[in-house]
Design a protein around this motif. Structure first.
Motif, PDB file in Angstrom:
ATOM      1  N   TYR A 141     -11.577  12.912  -2.093  1.00 48.16           N
ATOM      2  CA  TYR A 141     -10.429  13.789  -2.029  1.00 48.16           C
ATOM      3  C   TYR A 141     -10.473  14.720  -0.833  1.00 48.16           C
ATOM      4  CZ  TYR A 141     -10.215  12.961  -7.112  1.00 48.16           C
ATOM      5  OH  TYR A 141      -9.847  12.501  -8.405  1.00 48.16           O
ATOM      6  N   GLY A 142     -11.509  14.636  -0.110  1.00 44.29           N
ATOM      7  CA  GLY A 142     -11.716  15.549   1.152  1.00 44.29           C
ATOM      8  C   GLY A 142     -11.175  14.961   2.248  1.00 44.29           C
ATOM      9  N   VAL A 143     -10.621  13.586   2.230  1.00 42.56           N
ATOM     10  CA  VAL A 143      -9.981  13.040   3.384  1.00 42.56           C
ATOM     11  C   VAL A 143      -8.621  13.401   3.576  1.00 42.56           C
ATOM     12  CG1 VAL A 143      -9.828  10.687   4.292  1.00 42.56           C
ATOM     13  CG2 VAL A 143     -11.813  11.029   3.395  1.00 42.56           C
ATOM     14  N   VAL A 147      -7.332   5.409  -2.412  1.00 43.47           N
ATOM     15  CA  VAL A 147      -7.895   4.247  -1.386  1.00 43.47           C
ATOM     16  C   VAL A 147      -6.727   3.378  -1.098  1.00 43.47           C
ATOM     17  CG1 VAL A 147      -9.344   2.218  -1.245  1.00 43.47           C
ATOM     18  CG2 VAL A 147     -10.127   4.297  -2.559  1.00 43.47           C
ATOM     19  N   LYS A 148      -5.776   3.099  -2.057  1.00 48.02           N
ATOM     20  CA  LYS A 148      -4.441   2.418  -1.662  1.00 48.02           C
ATOM     21  C   LYS A 148      -3.765   3.164  -0.401  1.00 48.02           C
ATOM     22  CE  LYS A 148      -2.467   2.095  -5.492  1.00 48.02           C
ATOM     23  NZ  LYS A 148      -1.657   1.635  -6.607  1.00 48.02           N
ATOM     24  N   SER A 149      -3.814   4.344  -0.579  1.00 47.15           N
ATOM     25  CA  SER A 149      -3.007   4.970   0.520  1.00 47.15           C
ATOM     26  C   SER A 149      -3.884   5.238   2.027  1.00 47.15           C
ATOM     27  CB  SER A 149      -2.757   6.593   0.172  1.00 47.15           C
ATOM     28  OG  SER A 149      -3.913   7.312   0.039  1.00 47.15           O
ATOM     29  N   TRP A 150      -5.015   5.019   1.676  1.00 45.47           N
ATOM     30  CA  TRP A 150      -5.900   4.959   3.062  1.00 45.47           C
ATOM     31  C   TRP A 150      -5.376   3.538   3.574  1.00 45.47           C
ATOM     32  CZ3 TRP A 150     -11.361   6.098   0.937  1.00 45.47           C
ATOM     33  CH2 TRP A 150     -11.589   7.506   0.846  1.00 45.47           C
ATOM     34  N   ILE A 151      -5.451   2.519   2.905  1.00 41.61           N
ATOM     35  CA  ILE A 151      -5.028   1.140   3.140  1.00 41.61           C
ATOM     36  C   ILE A 151      -3.537   1.300   3.942  1.00 41.61           C
ATOM     37  CG2 ILE A 151      -4.652  -1.118   2.746  1.00 41.61           C
ATOM     38  CD1 ILE A 151      -6.661  -1.105   0.603  1.00 41.61           C
ATOM     39  N   TYR A 152      -2.706   1.723   3.221  1.00 37.34           N
ATOM     40  CA  TYR A 152      -1.415   1.557   3.717  1.00 37.34           C
ATOM     41  C   TYR A 152      -1.042   2.201   4.959  1.00 37.34           C
ATOM     42  CZ  TYR A 152       0.234   0.321  -0.914  1.00 37.34           C
ATOM     43  OH  TYR A 152       0.446  -0.461  -2.309  1.00 37.34           O
ATOM     44  N   SER A 207       5.094  -6.340   3.819  1.00 33.35           N
ATOM     45  CA  SER A 207       4.766  -7.485   3.290  1.00 33.35           C
ATOM     46  C   SER A 207       3.803  -7.579   2.272  1.00 33.35           C
ATOM     47  CB  SER A 207       4.458  -8.602   4.195  1.00 33.35           C
ATOM     48  OG  SER A 207       3.108  -8.305   4.944  1.00 33.35           O
ATOM     49  N   ILE A 208       2.997  -6.602   2.184  1.00 34.05           N
ATOM     50  CA  ILE A 208       1.732  -6.359   1.476  1.00 34.05           C
ATOM     51  C   ILE A 208       1.876  -5.513   0.089  1.00 34.05           C
ATOM     52  CG2 ILE A 208       0.319  -4.587   2.407  1.00 34.05           C
ATOM     53  CD1 ILE A 208      -0.783  -8.062   1.856  1.00 34.05           C
ATOM     54  N   VAL A 209       3.177  -4.503   0.195  1.00 38.00           N
ATOM     55  CA  VAL A 209       3.178  -3.490  -0.734  1.00 38.00           C
ATOM     56  C   VAL A 209       3.930  -4.187  -1.961  1.00 38.00           C
ATOM     57  CG1 VAL A 209       5.561  -2.479  -0.073  1.00 38.00           C
ATOM     58  CG2 VAL A 209       3.816  -1.160  -1.208  1.00 38.00           C
ATOM     59  N   LYS A 210       3.292  -3.894  -3.061  1.00 34.30           N
ATOM     60  CA  LYS A 210       3.596  -4.349  -4.514  1.00 34.30           C
ATOM     61  C   LYS A 210       3.491  -3.470  -5.504  1.00 34.30           C
ATOM     62  CE  LYS A 210       2.762  -9.247  -3.701  1.00 34.30           C
ATOM     63  NZ  LYS A 210       2.032  -9.313  -2.389  1.00 34.30           N
ATOM     64  N   LYS A 211       4.343  -3.354  -6.386  1.00 33.54           N
ATOM     65  CA  LYS A 211       4.237  -2.264  -7.373  1.00 33.54           C
ATOM     66  C   LYS A 211       3.165  -2.694  -8.297  1.00 33.54           C
ATOM     67  CE  LYS A 211       7.430  -0.372 -11.191  1.00 33.54           C
ATOM     68  NZ  LYS A 211       8.495  -0.186 -11.781  1.00 33.54           N
ATOM     69  N   ASN A 212       2.400  -1.520  -8.786  1.00 31.51           N
ATOM     70  CA  ASN A 212       1.523  -1.642  -9.780  1.00 31.51           C
ATOM     71  C   ASN A 212       0.139  -2.261  -9.195  1.00 31.51           C
ATOM     72  OD1 ASN A 212       2.898  -0.355 -11.901  1.00 31.51           O
ATOM     73  ND2 ASN A 212       3.846  -2.223 -12.476  1.00 31.51           N
ATOM     74  N   SER A 213       0.057  -2.370  -7.986  1.00 32.47           N
ATOM     75  CA  SER A 213      -1.305  -3.247  -7.247  1.00 32.47           C
ATOM     76  C   SER A 213      -2.297  -2.191  -7.253  1.00 32.47           C
ATOM     77  CB  SER A 213      -0.756  -3.613  -5.977  1.00 32.47           C
ATOM     78  OG  SER A 213      -0.680  -2.654  -5.133  1.00 32.47           O
ATOM     79  N   SER A 247      -6.671  -5.185  -5.324  1.00 27.32           N
ATOM     80  CA  SER A 247      -5.563  -6.542  -5.155  1.00 27.32           C
ATOM     81  C   SER A 247      -4.972  -6.569  -3.665  1.00 27.32           C
ATOM     82  CB  SER A 247      -4.488  -6.445  -6.376  1.00 27.32           C
ATOM     83  OG  SER A 247      -3.895  -5.438  -6.009  1.00 27.32           O
ATOM     84  N   ILE A 248      -4.778  -5.422  -3.182  1.00 39.08           N
ATOM     85  CA  ILE A 248      -4.226  -5.097  -1.736  1.00 39.08           C
ATOM     86  C   ILE A 248      -5.269  -5.710  -0.699  1.00 39.08           C
ATOM     87  CG2 ILE A 248      -3.457  -3.569   0.000  1.00 39.08           C
ATOM     88  CD1 ILE A 248      -2.451  -1.892  -2.528  1.00 39.08           C
ATOM     89  N   TRP A 249      -6.641  -5.236  -0.918  1.00 37.47           N
ATOM     90  CA  TRP A 249      -7.523  -5.994  -0.070  1.00 37.47           C
ATOM     91  C   TRP A 249      -7.699  -7.369  -0.111  1.00 37.47           C
ATOM     92  CZ3 TRP A 249     -10.193  -3.363   3.446  1.00 37.47           C
ATOM     93  CH2 TRP A 249     -11.326  -3.653   3.936  1.00 37.47           C
ATOM     94  N   GLN A 250      -7.563  -7.746  -1.203  1.00 37.38           N
ATOM     95  CA  GLN A 250      -7.970  -9.319  -1.533  1.00 37.38           C
ATOM     96  C   GLN A 250      -6.594 -10.014  -0.861  1.00 37.38           C
ATOM     97  OE1 GLN A 250     -10.788 -10.925  -2.748  1.00 37.38           O
ATOM     98  NE2 GLN A 250      -9.640 -12.441  -1.562  1.00 37.38           N
TER      99      GLN A 250
END
Length: 128
Positions: free
Chosen positions: A18-20, A79-84, A94-100, A104-107
């Motif tokens: 939460y601190g990042v 973590v998803k927001s860090w990736i995005y 190309s990678i963003v998908k609903k309910n991922s 699953s994004i990492w993979q």
């Protein structure tokens, strides 16, 4: 792992992600399909997640206890927001998908870049 009390104080491990505020100060490489910088980006990202008790969200070992495990879903969202925010716009699109999930994004990124790496190696070999 977050929520794993055996790995330390629950508060200290769960509160750490939460601190990042700005992931780009920790992962300064923007993943770009055209730059072929996946390996470096991945190493930085995994190092960051390990330091913030969030590696399980990437490798799939951290799972929600139930459909109502709000803490897990919140941390997965972080973590998803860090990736995005460490992807170029075209790659994000190309990678963003609903309910991922972060896993699953990492993979998906792993599959995309590893497949491309093999194709590129064949192309380079043919050029020689």
């Amino acid at each position: 792992m977050p929520g794993d009390e055996s790995s330390g104080s629950k508060t200290s491990t769960n509160q750490k992600p939460y601190g990042v505020v700005n992931i780009k100060t920790h992962v300064h490489i923007i993943l770009d399909f055209n730059e072929l910088n996946y390996d470096g980006w991945r190493r930085l990202f995994e190092t960051h997640c390990r330091g913030y008790w969030a590696l399980g969200f990437l490798d799939g070992t951290s799972l929600p206890k139930s459909d109502k495990d709000e803490e897990w879903y919140t941390l997965d969202f972080i973590v998803k927001s860090w990736i995005y925010v460490t992807l170029t716009q075209p790659l994000f699109t190309s990678i963003v998908k609903k309910n991922s999930t972060a896993h699953s994004i990492w993979q998906s990124l792993e599959d995309l870049f590893r497949e491309n790496k093999d194709t590129r190696a064949i192309e380079l070999e043919n050029e020689l």
